[in-house]
Design a protein around this motif. Structure first.
Motif, short mmCIF file in Angstrom:
data_model
loop_
_atom_site.label_atom_id
_atom_site.label_comp_id
_atom_site.label_asym_id
_atom_site.label_seq_id
_atom_site.Cartn_x
_atom_site.Cartn_y
_atom_site.Cartn_z
N SER A 53 0.98 -1.19 -0.26
CA SER A 53 -0.10 -0.10 -0.08
C SER A 53 0.78 1.20 -0.03
O SER A 53 2.01 1.06 0.24
N GLY A 54 0.09 2.40 -0.18
CA GLY A 54 1.18 3.80 -0.02
C GLY A 54 1.48 4.40 0.96
O GLY A 54 2.41 5.18 1.11
N ASP A 55 1.01 3.68 2.31
CA ASP A 55 1.66 3.90 3.59
C ASP A 55 2.38 2.81 4.38
O ASP A 55 2.48 2.56 5.54
N THR A 56 3.36 2.25 3.54
CA THR A 56 3.74 1.01 4.05
C THR A 56 5.25 1.34 4.88
O THR A 56 5.37 0.98 6.19
N ILE A 57 5.74 2.34 4.68
CA ILE A 57 7.07 2.90 5.28
C ILE A 57 7.14 4.48 5.05
O ILE A 57 7.08 4.86 4.01
N ASN A 58 7.11 5.22 6.28
CA ASN A 58 7.12 6.60 6.10
C ASN A 58 6.09 7.30 5.33
O ASN A 58 6.46 8.24 4.47
N GLY A 59 4.95 6.88 5.34
CA GLY A 59 4.09 7.39 4.46
C GLY A 59 3.96 7.13 3.01
O GLY A 59 3.33 7.79 2.54
N GLN A 60 4.84 6.32 2.54
CA GLN A 60 5.13 5.79 1.26
C GLN A 60 5.14 4.52 1.07
O GLN A 60 4.98 3.85 1.87
N LEU A 62 6.54 0.80 -0.50
CA LEU A 62 7.98 0.07 -0.15
C LEU A 62 8.86 0.46 -1.06
O LEU A 62 10.13 0.88 -0.57
N TYR A 63 8.72 0.64 -2.29
CA TYR A 63 9.77 0.99 -3.36
C TYR A 63 10.38 2.13 -3.05
O TYR A 63 11.69 2.31 -3.39
N SER A 64 9.55 3.10 -2.66
CA SER A 64 10.23 4.48 -2.75
C SER A 64 10.55 4.79 -1.15
O SER A 64 11.68 5.71 -1.01
N GLY A 65 9.78 4.23 -0.24
CA GLY A 65 10.12 4.55 1.10
C GLY A 65 11.27 3.91 1.84
O GLY A 65 11.99 4.66 2.47
N LEU A 66 11.69 2.70 1.30
CA LEU A 66 12.75 2.10 1.72
C LEU A 66 14.17 2.95 1.68
O LEU A 66 14.96 2.97 2.41
N PRO A 67 14.43 3.20 0.32
CA PRO A 67 14.06 2.84 -0.90
C PRO A 67 14.78 1.62 -1.36
O PRO A 67 15.73 1.14 -0.67
#
Length: 436
Positions: A53-60, A62-67
């Motif tokens: 989903s769009g809020d998996t990590i840091n409100g983003q 997984l692909y961009s939030g981890l990244p």
């Protein structure tokens, strides 16, 4: 309630750790997972489908939030249906892999989907290592062990079989796993000194370096201990009333190769003509040294044959080069391993290819005489290189066993697949002789 053989497996743990140190549990986001081992591959690989989903990590996502940029560590722990049925403690499939690349990325409102391509640590480390050493009169298994230590690979001492022949060569700054297959093909086992040919491959249990002859010898001498699993093609539905038997049922099989005569001739299975040029003497190897005919090998399903001494080579009876199925040529390495080349060292051939090249070509080719692909219930206890027994039927109305196709096989490739509602294992198995 008994486990269904092909039901989905349980993701005990699937975690991905980014380069910055953050770790994310993605068990609920994994849509599918497929793992691969191959007898001819020194690394293992896997493919994982991910939906987040769009809020998996840091409100983003997984692909961009981890990244995810490649090289991330992925910890995978899976419990298969066969473990559930037998009451075994979870933990058979528990390993760490690394992200090689990401493909098929799609973004839809609050959902993203992509595919992670995973590889073992050794596959990535290999790209950052070079062999710059000079090896002089080192047993080939010792050289392979040195390569594995350079790669910081996981292996046990008993997983590395000793070879009887030594080798002289320089790494020339090539990668360890680029050199290893070449050396493996030239290694001669103690158990069959006229049959060169080893495999270097990786499974979830570590790295293995073993000869074709040793694998076959162990299977024939210790059948009960060596055979990892027996599978039966059952035309009926008997397995439905016997859950344990249903895990040993072949759901589909395909004979992909059965003694391809022309392929055997092209590869040099039956005969090779080997000719090498000596740059010091400007001479070629003698004709009586060049033609190689393989001696009778012990097959996986054949009884041992009495050993007969080969006749002495007679140049007058050796056929012309064009009569051999395959012609191999090369240039000898002469006097290039010493800092000061003087005396006999200046004219010595560093490695004579005549003795092992023809043997390995014949042995590898014969091992692929019969190739069968089967689909069974997911069995993560099996690994590439294991021995299994297949019971296959005759083409008839009766439930007769086909003795020519049934028998022992070596697992060349194995793939474990699991998704939310199904899981299975696909195997490509090989052998060098027919019959039970």
């Amino acid at each position: 309630m008994s486990a269904i053989p092909t039901q989905g497996s349980t993701y005990e743990r699937i975690e991905i750790t980014g380069h910055a140190g953050g770790t994310v549990d993605i068990r609920l986001g994994v849509s599918s997972f497929q793992y691969f081992e191959d007898l001819m591959s020194p690394v293992v690989t896997a493919v994982m489908g991910v939906v987040t989903s769009g809020d998996t990590i840091n409100g983003q996502g997984l692909y961009s939030g981890l990244p995810i940029v490649g090289g991330e560590k992925v910890r995978i722990h899976i419990t298969s249906p066969i473990e559930t049925e037998r009451g075994e403690s979870p933990g058979e499939f528990d390993m760490t892999m690394f992200v090689n690349k990401v493909t098929d990325y799609q973004l839809e409102k609050q959902k993203e989907t992509f595919v992670l391509h995973l590889v073992s640590k050794e596959g990535i480390v290999n790209l950052n290592k070079r062999i710059i050493k000079k090896y002089k009169q080192k047993r080939i298994d010792e050289v392979i062990t040195d390569f594995l230590e350079v790669l910081e690979a996981d292996f046990e001492e008993d997983q590395i079989e000793k070879s009887v022949n030594s080798i002289n060569f320089i790494g020339n700054m090539r990668k360890p796993l680029s050199l290893a297959p070449m050396l493996a093909s030239r290694a001669i086992p103690d158990i069959g000194k006229n049959s060169a040919g080893f495999f270097l491959w990786q499974t979830r249990k570590g790295m293995h370096f073993r000869s074709v002859e040793k694998m076959i010898f162990d299977a024939k001498e210790n059948k009960k201990e060596t055979i990892k699993q027996e599978y039966i093609f059952d035309r009926g539905n008997e397995g439905l009333d016997n859950p344990e038997k249903s895990f040993t049922k072949i759901y589909s099989y395909n004979i992909t190769n059965n003694k391809d005569v022309m392929a055997g001739q092209r590869t040099g299975k039956n005969s090779t003509y080997r000719i090498y040029f000596n740059p010091h003497t400007f001479e070629f190897t003698r004709p009586e040294q060049s033609v190689f005919y393989p001696t009778e090998q012990e097959g996986l399903n054949k009884p041992p044959q009495e050993k007969v001494e080969p006749p002495e080579a007679d140049p007058t009876t050796i056929p012309k080069p064009e009569m051999a199925n395959r012609i191999i040529s090369g240039i000898y390495s002469v006097g290039c391993l010493e800092e000061k080349v003087v005396g006999a060292a200046a004219t010595a051939v560093n490695q004579d290819n005549l003795s092992d090249v023809g043997q390995s070509i014949s042995r590898y080719s014969s091992l692929f005489s019969q190739v069968v692909t089967i689909t069974v219930a997911m069995n993560i206890n099996l690994c590439a290189g294991d021995i299994i027994k297949l019971t296959l039927p005759k083409v008839s109305t009766e439930s007769d066993v086909d003795p020519s196709q049934s028998g022992l096989y070596i697992i060349k490739e194995i793939s474990h697949f699991t998704s939310a509602n199904r899981s299975y294992s696909a195997l490509k198995v090989i052998r060098d002789s027919s019959g039970e």
